[in-house]
Write a protein that holds these residues in place. Sequence first.
Motif, PDB file in Angstrom:
ATOM      1  N   SER A  99     -42.257 -25.576   0.952  1.00  0.00           N
ATOM      2  CA  SER A  99     -42.318 -24.645   2.074  1.00  0.00           C
ATOM      3  C   SER A  99     -40.924 -24.464   2.665  1.00  0.00           C
ATOM      4  O   SER A  99     -40.057 -25.328   2.543  1.00  0.00           O
ATOM      5  CB  SER A  99     -43.275 -25.176   3.146  1.00  0.00           C
ATOM      6  N   SER A 100     -40.706 -23.323   3.302  1.00  0.00           N
ATOM      7  CA  SER A 100     -39.384 -22.995   3.832  1.00  0.00           C
ATOM      8  C   SER A 100     -39.490 -22.355   5.204  1.00  0.00           C
ATOM      9  O   SER A 100     -40.505 -21.713   5.533  1.00  0.00           O
ATOM     10  CB  SER A 100     -38.654 -22.045   2.877  1.00  0.00           C
ATOM     11  N   VAL A 101     -38.440 -22.521   6.001  1.00  0.00           N
ATOM     12  CA  VAL A 101     -38.409 -21.891   7.320  1.00  0.00           C
ATOM     13  C   VAL A 101     -38.097 -20.401   7.205  1.00  0.00           C
ATOM     14  O   VAL A 101     -38.285 -19.650   8.166  1.00  0.00           O
ATOM     15  CB  VAL A 101     -37.355 -22.566   8.221  1.00  0.00           C
ATOM     16  N   PHE A 102     -37.622 -19.965   6.026  1.00  0.00           N
ATOM     17  CA  PHE A 102     -37.289 -18.558   5.825  1.00  0.00           C
ATOM     18  C   PHE A 102     -38.405 -17.860   5.051  1.00  0.00           C
ATOM     19  O   PHE A 102     -38.999 -18.430   4.136  1.00  0.00           O
ATOM     20  CB  PHE A 102     -35.977 -18.417   5.054  1.00  0.00           C
ATOM     21  N   ALA A 103     -38.641 -16.621   5.415  1.00  0.00           N
ATOM     22  CA  ALA A 103     -39.596 -15.799   4.681  1.00  0.00           C
ATOM     23  C   ALA A 103     -38.856 -15.102   3.545  1.00  0.00           C
ATOM     24  O   ALA A 103     -37.920 -14.335   3.774  1.00  0.00           O
ATOM     25  CB  ALA A 103     -40.234 -14.765   5.608  1.00  0.00           C
ATOM     26  N   VAL A 104     -39.257 -15.396   2.336  1.00  0.00           N
ATOM     27  CA  VAL A 104     -38.631 -14.811   1.151  1.00  0.00           C
ATOM     28  C   VAL A 104     -39.550 -13.738   0.591  1.00  0.00           C
ATOM     29  O   VAL A 104     -40.744 -13.979   0.394  1.00  0.00           O
ATOM     30  CB  VAL A 104     -38.358 -15.881   0.082  1.00  0.00           C
ATOM     31  N   SER A 105     -39.004 -12.558   0.356  1.00  0.00           N
ATOM     32  CA  SER A 105     -39.792 -11.471  -0.219  1.00  0.00           C
ATOM     33  C   SER A 105     -39.197 -11.069  -1.563  1.00  0.00           C
ATOM     34  O   SER A 105     -37.997 -11.233  -1.798  1.00  0.00           O
ATOM     35  CB  SER A 105     -39.828 -10.259   0.713  1.00  0.00           C
ATOM     36  N   ARG A 106     -40.045 -10.571  -2.439  1.00  0.00           N
ATOM     37  CA  ARG A 106     -39.589 -10.034  -3.713  1.00  0.00           C
ATOM     38  C   ARG A 106     -39.478  -8.524  -3.555  1.00  0.00           C
ATOM     39  O   ARG A 106     -40.463  -7.845  -3.269  1.00  0.00           O
ATOM     40  CB  ARG A 106     -40.561 -10.393  -4.835  1.00  0.00           C
ATOM     41  N   LEU A 107     -38.269  -8.000  -3.716  1.00  0.00           N
ATOM     42  CA  LEU A 107     -38.030  -6.580  -3.464  1.00  0.00           C
ATOM     43  C   LEU A 107     -38.593  -5.740  -4.595  1.00  0.00           C
ATOM     44  O   LEU A 107     -38.554  -6.129  -5.763  1.00  0.00           O
ATOM     45  CB  LEU A 107     -36.527  -6.313  -3.324  1.00  0.00           C
ATOM     46  N   ALA A 108     -39.090  -4.585  -4.240  1.00  0.00           N
ATOM     47  CA  ALA A 108     -39.639  -3.651  -5.222  1.00  0.00           C
ATOM     48  C   ALA A 108     -39.412  -2.236  -4.717  1.00  0.00           C
ATOM     49  O   ALA A 108     -39.682  -1.927  -3.557  1.00  0.00           O
ATOM     50  CB  ALA A 108     -41.124  -3.907  -5.452  1.00  0.00           C
ATOM     51  N   GLY A 109     -38.914  -1.380  -5.595  1.00  0.00           N
ATOM     52  CA  GLY A 109     -38.722   0.021  -5.225  1.00  0.00           C
ATOM     53  C   GLY A 109     -37.342   0.283  -4.679  1.00  0.00           C
ATOM     54  O   GLY A 109     -36.693  -0.581  -4.089  1.00  0.00           O
ATOM     55  N   ARG A 163     -24.180 -17.946   6.311  1.00  0.00           N
ATOM     56  CA  ARG A 163     -24.031 -19.077   5.405  1.00  0.00           C
ATOM     57  C   ARG A 163     -24.214 -20.413   6.120  1.00  0.00           C
ATOM     58  O   ARG A 163     -24.182 -20.491   7.329  1.00  0.00           O
ATOM     59  CB  ARG A 163     -22.667 -19.013   4.715  1.00  0.00           C
ATOM     60  N   ARG A 164     -24.447 -21.445   5.321  1.00  0.00           N
ATOM     61  CA  ARG A 164     -24.652 -22.823   5.803  1.00  0.00           C
ATOM     62  C   ARG A 164     -25.912 -22.959   6.648  1.00  0.00           C
ATOM     63  O   ARG A 164     -25.984 -23.792   7.543  1.00  0.00           O
ATOM     64  CB  ARG A 164     -23.416 -23.321   6.564  1.00  0.00           C
ATOM     65  N   ARG A 165     -26.891 -22.113   6.368  1.00  0.00           N
ATOM     66  CA  ARG A 165     -28.195 -22.211   7.039  1.00  0.00           C
ATOM     67  C   ARG A 165     -29.318 -22.522   6.053  1.00  0.00           C
ATOM     68  O   ARG A 165     -30.477 -22.567   6.428  1.00  0.00           O
ATOM     69  CB  ARG A 165     -28.496 -20.905   7.781  1.00  0.00           C
ATOM     70  N   GLY A 166     -28.973 -22.718   4.786  1.00  0.00           N
ATOM     71  CA  GLY A 166     -29.964 -23.075   3.780  1.00  0.00           C
ATOM     72  C   GLY A 166     -30.633 -21.902   3.090  1.00  0.00           C
ATOM     73  O   GLY A 166     -31.630 -22.082   2.386  1.00  0.00           O
ATOM     74  N   MET A 167     -30.079 -20.688   3.256  1.00  0.00           N
ATOM     75  CA  MET A 167     -30.727 -19.522   2.666  1.00  0.00           C
ATOM     76  C   MET A 167     -30.620 -19.517   1.151  1.00  0.00           C
ATOM     77  O   MET A 167     -31.593 -19.199   0.448  1.00  0.00           O
ATOM     78  CB  MET A 167     -30.130 -18.237   3.251  1.00  0.00           C
TER      79      MET A 167
END
Length: 291
Positions: free
Chosen positions: A150-160, A237-241
């Motif tokens: 799990s992560s504190v960031f919301a990761v999306s898969r880009l499309a279009g 940067r340096r935020r774990g992204m």
Amino acid sequence: MVHRSRSILPAWYAESRFLFSEALRATSDSTDSFVFGRMFKTPSNPTYCQGNLVYITFCHLEFPWDCNGVLADPPKQLAAIIKRAYSYGRQQNEHSDYERRVRPRCLVDCTLKDHESTDAIVREFADDGFMCTRSHDAVMRLAVAGSAPSSVFAVSRLAGTDELPGLVACAARSLGYDQANNTEWLAPKLRVQLEHPEFSVFAIRDNGICAFLVLFVSDKARDLALVQVVGTLPECRRRGMATCLLQQAAGSLPSGTKVYLDAEKHMQGFYERLGFELVGNVESVECVLPE
């Protein structure tokens, strides 16, 4: 999978360079394969360097792997051949937009060759007016063992292509292309990666796209993957992204998938902390004809 090999090539080399070459094929308009490498041409994007070059590996990096056991030297006078291949219109007085703007270029992978043979090829290019730059990269590999944490960031898969402007802006700033005033090729390449089924583009948003990762999985070997690029805006940067993107991208793949990436030496420790291991080093020489 079918690619069990009797090849003399080290497995890490055959797999990682195959992925590298296939990713170039997927973003190029046309690809010609030879026993010593590949030629890529992309008239639709003439300033895209990696889409307009000859990639010399001294071997045949295509399936079946059993064909890869023999090293092959490129033809003599290769520099002159490449000049003609990428400037045909100039010689015929046609002067198409492609021939006017593309720069003859060759990437020589020296990893498998002795220094004497490599130096001879580089000297040939230098004597023919090419600028030659050597580089060394660590090849890292991760074996996917399960889903992503799990992560504190919301990761999306880009499309279009609606995502294209934000992605281009993030890539230009995070990778420094804007500072070099070298972004014309970026949008056409990223458009292909957003639309091509062999690529997946992951992103994190914070008032727009602020970090991204491009993952390549060839249809020819679904148990192999390549992290082609990771970028984060300087102020983020340096935020774990980057860590989050790598974990989420790897977690999207089936367990057992081998994920490769090329890393500069100073980044090796970062990737090792994420579970990647150093499996080899590649040495290459980029030869470019000045304008």
